[in-house]
Design a protein around this motif. Structure first.
Motif, short mmCIF file in Angstrom:
data_model
loop_
_atom_site.label_atom_id
_atom_site.label_comp_id
_atom_site.label_asym_id
_atom_site.label_seq_id
_atom_site.Cartn_x
_atom_site.Cartn_y
_atom_site.Cartn_z
N ARG A 1 -3.97 -6.08 -1.65
CA ARG A 1 -3.31 -5.08 -0.80
C ARG A 1 -3.10 -5.57 0.63
N GLY B 1 -4.97 -7.13 2.76
CA GLY B 1 -6.05 -6.98 3.72
C GLY B 1 -6.39 -5.55 4.08
N LYS C 1 -8.67 -5.86 -1.74
CA LYS C 1 -8.23 -6.07 -0.36
C LYS C 1 -7.24 -7.22 -0.28
N ASP D 1 -8.05 -1.87 3.82
CA ASP D 1 -9.42 -1.52 3.43
C ASP D 1 -9.49 -0.43 2.37
N GLU E 1 -13.30 -6.39 -2.59
CA GLU E 1 -12.80 -7.58 -1.91
C GLU E 1 -11.57 -8.14 -2.61
N THR F 1 0.85 -1.19 0.00
CA THR F 1 0.00 0.00 0.00
C THR F 1 0.89 1.24 0.00
#
Length: 388
Positions: free
Chosen positions: A331, A333, A328, A335, A325, A187
């Protein structure tokens, strides 16, 4: 605490320049708020010329009460010192030949090849790291800036790495001065910038080369260069970042440039979200974004980390973007991100500020952090005027 002793001139050199008139620096604050701790920059070459200093001579900086002010000469030959100016007022400083007092080292850092080429740095407020080529070679995906919390003014990062690597003392546990409880992964982490193709972020990876330009006592500066990005099918875009952290500031100044870029593109600064309904601010008009990060321990035992970014130039758009989803999973998990989007023109520089605080240190609440960030953005857009 480590101190830096500046080399002093021979007595005859100081005597020969002591007859020169001192340089008066007038700092004007255009805002209706007191400002304290901001670094003033003046050209050391011009000061030396005005004072007719020999090459080996030193100077001292004095405030209006004739008290000595600590300073540093940076890699680009700027003399920097912290200032204090009341709202809508001026403050005057004097620079003259003299032997400066030793200065406590506040902002500093180094590369840790023993920890997969991390580069980590800190000041009296916070600590940070960026990931290097040895980590990338392992295949681990860690794209953004990491945050180390701290609640003591003295340097702690060197001891944390030594404890983690050599003494079986985990830096993921608070031993009284802070710890590493911030999650980055694939991220933008705690305020990394990235180009965008439409709404798609072109994530940078770890740095490929580094050069430490300043290493205290009042400013740490590092230049990072990254492996080429495939932004268009016919271009390999190289990103360069110059990151500076001053004593007394929660935020790093970062200047980003891209070479080989053929056309204007959006550039974004992002803060990773670790809960979809977390407390965020995305204020394009006033030039800042923030997020209250829950840390890697969701029980709350490790407190909250406040992260944010501020922008001296107009922000085109600020928003919260949640991942699907599928995203996620891609990445790690996470958000989503809080994003501030601007436009980057080829050949230009993108300048912004990013950083963090911890509710177990001086800034205790989201309201206090948002106030700090809003005022920081105001100061960026109405800088101190310096005349000498």
């Amino acid at each position: 605490m480590k101190k830096i002793f500046l080399v002093v001139a021979a007595a005859c050199s100081l005597c020969s320049c002591s007859q020169q008139q001192p340089v008066t620096v007038t700092v004007t604050n255009p805002l209706a708020m007191d400002r304290s701790g901001e670094m003033v920059e003046v050209s050391m070459a011009e000061i030396s010329s005005k004072l007719q200093l020999p090459d080996t001579a030193q100077v001292i900086v004095l405030d209006e009460n004739d008290l000595e002010v600590p300073y540093q000469v940076t890699y680009n030959d700027m003399l920097i010192f912290p200032t204090s100016v009341k709202a809508s007022s001026t403050a005057t400083y004097t620079i003259k030949p003299g032997n400066p007092q030793p200065v406590d080292v506040i902002s500093c850092g180094r590369v840790y090849p023993e920890r997969v080429d991390d580069i980590a740095w800190e000041n009296d407020r916070a600590a940070y790291r960026a990931y290097g080529p040895a980590l990338q070679a392992t295949g681990e995906r860690a794209y953004g800036y990491d945050v180390f919390t701290k609640r003591v003014p003295e340097p702690v990062v060197e001891d944390r790495y030594d404890g983690e690597l050599n003494r079986n003392i985990s830096y993921h546990v608070d031993h009284g001065n802070g710890m590493d409880v911030y999650a980055v992964g694939p991220t933008l982490g705690g305020g990394t910038a990235a180009l965008m193709a439409g709404d798609t972020i072109i994530y940078p990876y770890c740095y490929r080369t580094q050069e430490i330009l300043d290493n205290g006592p009042l400013r740490f500066t590092v230049k990072l260069e990254f492996n080429p990005l495939v932004v268009r099918r016919d271009s390999n875009v190289v990103e360069t970042r110059v990151i500076s952290l001053d004593a007394g500031s929660y935020l790093n100044k970062t200047i980003v440039s891209y070479t080989n870029l053929k056309e204007a593109m959006p550039v974004t600064t992002g803060l990773v979200l670790r809960e979809p309904d977390g407390a965020t601010v995305a204020d394009a008009a006033n030039g800042y974004i923030t997020y209250v990060d829950p840390t890697t321990d969701r029980s709350g035992a490790n407190g909250k980390i406040f992260v944010g970014a501020a922008f001296p130039a107009q922000v085109k758009e600020a928003k919260v973007v949640l991942f699907s989803e599928m995203e996620k999973k891609e990445r790690g998990g996470a958000d989503g991100h809080v994003l501030a989007v601007s436009e980057y023109e080829p050949g230009s520089e993108y300048t912004y500020y990013w950083g963090s605080a911890w509710d177990k240190a001086a800034i205790k609440t989201p309201d206090a952090w948002n106030k700090y960030m809003a005022e920081y953005a105001q100061r960026l857009r109405a800088p101190l005027s310096v005349v000498y």
